[in-house]
Design an enzyme around this catalytic site. Structure first.
Site, short mmCIF file in Angstrom:
data_model
loop_
_atom_site.label_atom_id
_atom_site.label_comp_id
_atom_site.label_asym_id
_atom_site.label_seq_id
_atom_site.Cartn_x
_atom_site.Cartn_y
_atom_site.Cartn_z
N ASP A 25 -4.57 6.74 2.22
CA ASP A 25 -5.00 5.43 1.75
C ASP A 25 -6.51 5.37 1.93
O ASP A 25 -7.05 5.81 2.95
CB ASP A 25 -4.32 4.32 2.56
CG ASP A 25 -4.51 2.95 1.95
OD1 ASP A 25 -5.67 2.47 1.95
OD2 ASP A 25 -3.53 2.35 1.50
N HIS A 49 0.81 -1.22 0.00
CA HIS A 49 0.00 0.00 0.00
C HIS A 49 0.84 1.27 0.00
O HIS A 49 0.55 2.22 -0.73
CB HIS A 49 -0.94 0.01 1.22
CG HIS A 49 -2.15 -0.83 1.03
ND1 HIS A 49 -3.41 -0.30 0.85
CD2 HIS A 49 -2.31 -2.17 0.97
CE1 HIS A 49 -4.28 -1.27 0.71
NE2 HIS A 49 -3.64 -2.43 0.77
#
Length: 458
Positions: free
Chosen positions: A119, A20
């Site tokens: 995110d 990520h």
């Protein structure tokens, strides 16, 4: 108020696990290049920042600065080998660890934060942004197909129920635009099956519910890959901005090739080599590694296998010696460069999203062995929606399932068609990042979102 305090300051909140943080940093570096006067404070755990910020990248951008936040692990506690334990501690520390990190970034820079780029997992950032009076821009590091599954979680649960049976596991999601090829059994855990009350599943559910609040939702993909899903998402979210593929939209970089992979590939014919890699996290179980090795030895196709050293004792006796004439096993390979090499004919992959995009941009069909998360859904799209690869018979590596997949890709008409399909997708991806392409236009919209951020106290 000083001019310095009026400078635009974007706080970037990274999820420090899996793959990520790196795609988010890559996006930040693109934005930093286009906005040299904007400050980007990249907040993640110390361990993640150490891996994500090599010294060369840290020195390359004066306006990108990493900040470490608490990982939630109690002092003196030793994390076991189970990665879920560390994730659980981190989730419990949210959002207070990020609040502390943002306060430090503001104090050190003297610039108040004007925007939250996070995110997409961090649904609570919508609340933070509202409290701060700034825009919230979440980044979904995977494809539109998996994002749609999370945005539509409640619809899926109501329509299909939450209990899997032998009768309904193959029921398709034909009631959601663009997901008609997807089976109930393909959905990521936490949408319809698994522990729906786990902190991680609840985080993803809340994400799907809160994304409509975001100023813009940025995706690590390109619109032409999933047009029906993109159209549906645009009806549900304020702005949907596909800005990839990153390997085409960013300046090309050359990774070190200490194992000589590219020179080895130079010696092989076009589209003749199988490249095998399961990313940096996953290692298939020993019985599957053994079956894969036996299939490669029996088929005698040229192959390049990126496999960590600790897994090599699983190989059959004499395997490395037997395949020396046509195979190469390395502990790491420069994947994007490998997949762009003309000699690669198939990619044997876990179907992580970054790997899928790199396979598309390389024009390489796939043999899919997914393991967790969005990988099973991705593999279904690869095989049945985009028709650019195949899933293994039975879903796992056996000697026969691997040899059958290899034979299909290299020797059958169906394999030729898969290669033609992915070459067409490669061109669409290239067009998307062109001067007037959809991803270029979306990136410019994202630039404007950031440039027009106002000081929250102005």
């Amino acid at each position: 108020m000083s001019d310095h305090s009026k400078a635009l300051h974007v706080a970037v909140l990274a999820f420090p696990f899996g793959s990520h943080a790196a795609p988010l940093l890559a996006l930040v570096c693109r934005l930093a290049t286009s906005n040299p006067t904007v400050r980007f404070s990249f907040l993640s755990t110390a361990q993640s920042n150490t891996h994500t910020f090599p010294s060369t990248r840290t020195n390359e951008f004066d306006n990108v600065r990493p900040y470490n936040v608490w990982d939630g692990v109690p002092e003196g506690h030793q994390i076991s080998g189970n990665p879920h334990v560390g994730t659980g501690f981190f989730l419990k520390a949210l959002p207070h660890n990020f609040k502390a990190g943002m306060a430090k970034a503001e104090e050190e820079s003297g610039a108040t934060i004007n925007c939250l780029l996070t995110d997409a997992f961090f649904w609570f950032a919508g609340d933070l942004a509202e409290e701060m009076g700034v825009p919230w821009v979440p980044y979904w590091t995977a494809g539109a197909c998996s994002l749609s599954a999370h945005v539509n979680t409640d619809v899926i649960r109501i329509t299909l129920g939450s209990t899997r049976t032998t009768q309904n596991t193959n029921q398709t999601l034909n009631f959601i635009p663009g997901l008609s090829a997807v089976h109930m059994n393909d959905l990521p855990g936490g949408v319809l099956h698994g522990d729906l009350e786990s902190p991680f599943a609840q985080m993803l559910h809340k994400m799907g519910l809160n994304l409509p609040r975001a100023t813009a939702v940025v995706l690590n993909s390109f619109e032409e890959l999933e047009p029906a899903i993109t159209t549906d998402l645009k009806l549900r979210l304020q702005k949907v901005l596909h800005v990839g593929p990153p390997s085409l939209s960013s300046s090309p970089t050359s990774s070190l090739d200490e194992s000589g992979c590219l020179l080895w590939l130079d010696k092989h014919e076009a589209a003749s080599v199988a490249y095998i890699s399961f990313g940096t996290i996953i290692t298939p179980p020993p019985n599957e590694l053994l079956a894969l090795a036996e299939a490669l030895r029996a088929s005698k196709i040229p192959f390049l296998w990126s496999l960590r050293d600790h897994s090599r004792p699983i190989f059959p006796e004499g395997f490395l010696e037997n395949v020396l004439a046509f195979g190469k096993v390395v502990s790491w390979a420069p994947q994007s460069q490998v997949l762009a090499h003309p000699s690669i004919g198939v990619f044997v992959t876990h179907c992580g999203w970054n790997s899928i995009l790199e396979s598309i941009t390389g024009g390489v069909p796939m043999i899919c062995r997914p393991f967790f998360g969005d990988q099973t859904l991705n593999s279904r799209m690869v095989q049945d929606a985009w028709r650019i690869g195949v899933r293994l018979d039975g879903g796992v590596f056996t000697k026969s399932s691997m040899m059958s997949a290899v034979e299909l890709i290299f020797s059958r008409e169906e394999g030729k068609k898969l290669r033609e399909n992915i070459i067409l997708l490669k061109q669409k991806a290239t067009d998307a990042v062109g001067a007037s392409g959809s991803s270029t236009e979306n990136f410019n919209v994202l630039l404007e979102v950031i440039k027009t951020c106002k000081h929250p106290k102005s």
